[in-house]
Design an enzyme around this catalytic site. Structure first.
Site, PDB file in Angstrom:
ATOM      1  N   PRO A 135      -0.795   1.757 -15.661  1.00 12.76           N
ATOM      2  CA  PRO A 135      -1.580   2.725 -15.109  1.00 12.76           C
ATOM      3  C   PRO A 135      -0.725   3.756 -14.283  1.00 12.76           C
ATOM      4  CG  PRO A 135      -2.952   1.585 -16.052  1.00 12.76           C
ATOM      5  CD  PRO A 135      -1.656   0.760 -16.083  1.00 12.76           C
ATOM      6  N   CYS A 136       0.110   4.893 -13.943  1.00 10.42           N
ATOM      7  CA  CYS A 136       1.064   5.384 -13.080  1.00 10.42           C
ATOM      8  C   CYS A 136       0.381   6.436 -11.832  1.00 10.42           C
ATOM      9  CB  CYS A 136       2.188   5.426 -13.422  1.00 10.42           C
ATOM     10  SG  CYS A 136       2.093   7.495 -14.434  1.00 10.42           S
ATOM     11  N   GLN A 137      -1.307   7.051 -12.611  1.00 18.00           N
ATOM     12  CA  GLN A 137      -1.737   7.615 -11.957  1.00 18.00           C
ATOM     13  C   GLN A 137      -2.180   7.369 -10.442  1.00 18.00           C
ATOM     14  OE1 GLN A 137      -3.144   5.941 -14.556  1.00 18.00           O
ATOM     15  NE2 GLN A 137      -4.302   6.869 -16.007  1.00 18.00           N
ATOM     16  N   SER A 140       2.193   7.699  -8.612  1.00 19.57           N
ATOM     17  CA  SER A 140       1.666   9.313  -8.881  1.00 19.57           C
ATOM     18  C   SER A 140       1.718  10.640  -8.099  1.00 19.57           C
ATOM     19  CB  SER A 140       1.968  10.298 -10.296  1.00 19.57           C
ATOM     20  OG  SER A 140       0.309  10.066 -10.217  1.00 19.57           O
TER      21      SER A 140
END
Length: 215
Positions: A135-137, A140
């Site tokens: 997961p990149c939230q 980012s």
């Protein structure tokens, strides 16, 4: 799942609806064969998992092109997904096994996930590859902008910053010939406790077995 000698076993983590897996499974050689075979895909979000399973089912049907007429009937809404799967119970069972039967989360369902991966790896004699995008939230630029507006947000308490460690645990188990870990450009400048996280990720990737030993 039976795999032919020489096929590349693919383990897909944080799979989402299956974008990376689609790319690998669509790859063909000059003779038209597909060297990459997705053995297991792990995804926790229900709607993404549903798409993931449907596409796994499609790949099973594609081995017998005559069966695809029913898949296209499903796309045209002439039959339901349930009716489609009922027409091909063997392929449906294989697709559901590939996606672990239901949404599963790395870090929460590790016993089941790791056992399945160990089983697949023990039976496979050819090359292996692990793919996935943790997961990149939290990394980012957009996510960090939102977090900056939350006075109570603490990066070191956001578990998403450390889900890449679950990816490393699988690397330690599978011992792949190659791995592909996808993320966002913002990961290069993301910080936890005032320190950039990317150098730590690189260090951990150089020795994934260390993470398992620390548990």
């Amino acid at each position: 799942m039976d795999m032919k000698t020489g096929e590349v076993l693919v383990i897909d983590l944080f799979a989402g609806p299956g974008g990376l897996g689609e790319g690998f499974s669509s790859c063909t050689t000059k003779d038209g064969s597909s060297p990459f075979e997705i053995a297991v895909s792990v995804e926790k979000e229900p709607s993404a998992h549903k798409t993931l399973t449907t596409r796994a089912f499609y790949r099973k049907l594609k081995k017998n092109p005559k069966s695809l007429k029913h898949y296209f009937s499903y796309l045209n809404k002439d039959i339901s997904r349930h009716e489609l799967f009922d027409l091909y119970p063997k392929q449906a069972k294989e697709a559901e096994l590939e996606t672990l039967g239901s949404p599963k989360a790395l870090g929460e369902d590790n016993v089941l996930i790791h056992d399945r991966i160990q089983h697949l790896v023990s039976k496979h004699k050819g090359p292996k590859v692990v793919i996935g995008g943790p997961p990149c939230q939290a990394y980012s630029l957009a996510g960090r902008s939102r977090n900056a507006g939350n006075k109570d947000y603490k990066a070191e308490e956001d578990h998403r910053n450390f889900l890449y460690l679950e990816y490393l645990k699988v690397l330690s188990i599978a011992q792949p010939d190659v791995f592909v870990m996808e993320n966002v450009r913002g990961i290069l400048s993301a910080k936890v406790s005032g320190k950039e996280i990317f150098p730590q990720i690189l260090e951990d990737l150089s020795n994934p077995g260390r993470i398992t030993k620390m548990e």
